[in-house]
Design an enzyme around this catalytic site. Sequence first.
Site, PDB file in Angstrom:
ATOM      1  N   SER A 146      -4.312  -8.673   5.752  1.00 20.99           N
ATOM      2  CA  SER A 146      -5.492  -8.421   5.371  1.00 20.99           C
ATOM      3  C   SER A 146      -6.707  -9.477   4.729  1.00 20.99           C
ATOM      4  CB  SER A 146      -5.358  -7.493   3.829  1.00 20.99           C
ATOM      5  OG  SER A 146      -6.460  -7.002   3.312  1.00 20.99           O
ATOM      6  N   GLY A 147      -8.075  -9.115   5.235  1.00 17.24           N
ATOM      7  CA  GLY A 147      -8.875 -10.129   5.222  1.00 17.24           C
ATOM      8  C   GLY A 147      -9.265 -10.125   3.634  1.00 17.24           C
ATOM      9  N   SER A 148      -9.640  -9.092   3.055  1.00 17.57           N
ATOM     10  CA  SER A 148     -10.112  -8.643   1.769  1.00 17.57           C
ATOM     11  C   SER A 148      -8.980  -9.259   0.769  1.00 17.57           C
ATOM     12  CB  SER A 148     -10.407  -7.120   1.684  1.00 17.57           C
ATOM     13  OG  SER A 148      -9.398  -6.401   1.432  1.00 17.57           O
TER      14      SER A 148
ATOM     15  N   GLN B 180       0.912  -1.214  -0.066  1.00 11.47           N
ATOM     16  CA  GLN B 180       0.019   0.017  -0.084  1.00 11.47           C
ATOM     17  C   GLN B 180       1.000   1.169   0.041  1.00 11.47           C
ATOM     18  OE1 GLN B 180      -2.698  -0.421   3.212  1.00 11.47           O
ATOM     19  NE2 GLN B 180      -3.902  -2.149   1.935  1.00 11.47           N
TER      20      GLN B 180
ATOM     21  N   CYS C  68     -13.752  -4.879   5.866  1.00  8.23           N
ATOM     22  CA  CYS C  68     -12.531  -5.171   6.629  1.00  8.23           C
ATOM     23  C   CYS C  68     -12.291  -6.220   7.385  1.00  8.23           C
ATOM     24  CB  CYS C  68     -12.193  -3.807   7.386  1.00  8.23           C
ATOM     25  SG  CYS C  68     -10.259  -3.768   7.749  1.00  8.23           S
TER      26      CYS C  68
ATOM     27  N   ASP D  70     -11.672   2.115   3.052  1.00  8.96           N
ATOM     28  CA  ASP D  70     -11.668   0.518   2.639  1.00  8.96           C
ATOM     29  C   ASP D  70     -13.324   0.667   2.168  1.00  8.96           C
ATOM     30  OD1 ASP D  70     -11.829  -2.122   2.338  1.00  8.96           O
ATOM     31  OD2 ASP D  70     -10.791  -2.457   4.352  1.00  8.96           O
TER      32      ASP D  70
END
Length: 349
Positions: free
Chosen positions: A93-95, A85, A254, A250
């Site tokens: 990160s879940g997504s 990022q 999230c 986001d």
Amino acid sequence: MRWKRTIQLLDVHCEGEIGKVAIGGVPKIPGTTIAEQLHWMNTDPKGQELRRFLVLEPRGAPIGSVNLLLPAKHPDADAGFIILQPDQAHASSGSNSICITTALLESGIVEMKEPETVVTLDTAAGLVKATATCRDGRCEKVRLTMVPSFVHELDVAIETQWGRISIDLCYGGIFYALVDVGQVGLTIEKENAALLVQAGMILKELINRTIPVVHPEIPAISGVAYVMFRDLDPDGAIRTCTTMWPGRVDRSPCGTGNSANLATLHARGKARVGDVFKSRSIIGSEFEVGLSAVTEVAGRPAIIPTITGRGFTFGLSQVSLDPFDPMAEGFALTDVWGPSAGDIGAGGK
């Protein structure tokens, strides 16, 4: 064309949040573990150059992440990855885990088995188990068994321009400051996105300046990565808005933020093993958030969350670098990236 560097990207989003996956041309990243590779990405000039190349203009964009797909370091894992990022490389990160799983299966890098395929992901925060529901060659949804999440400290009082507010400092794969949104006089709605970002950036800077946090077992993970605002919708769903440096929200609910928030619910006696909650993002997309087990991290109570959502592929692209390009390090302007854009490493030029 004689390019200095070329990386192939599979374009994926999870419930609206873009998580592109670098599936080809990724250089060798030094380190014997993903955590060591994360540390190299964030401290070595070559690692920072690679991140800026992929996420800053003119090749990147303010919205979304780029995931480096890496060979797994853990013997039980199918693949490893690091999230890139604008501010730095991140551990979990879940997504993005859902994007990675969707990319691995729908590209054929990992064999898809119907009706269900289990993929184990190696991250700097630990192993994430991704259970994908598959049909007709498509990954329909992914349930993540996340790394242990825990409360660092509840009800921390801080003095702000909104007066004294209370925050929860929690870990869900990265560290979060969780804030009930009413304390800053806002609601989590699309029309408030810019104001929520501004508030989140102010709070993040204040918190990291005054309250140091370090994972007790993984020193490469330190500092509050994001401020996540939270609220309850009339139907009982948890409404979330994670604010991300240098100035965006986001689009997904999230995954790591909801994992951290679930730890607070468990600590307050509001969630038990087997409970499942609905979490809704600022654009209305949803995750299912479950509490699958309790555990410990360095002697402190922790939980094992599950996050269920959907990933969708939408393109295949190639990013290349002309060896004579004077903007090889990338740039970011405050007209799009926000007032902190000038602080993005060499990209702030």
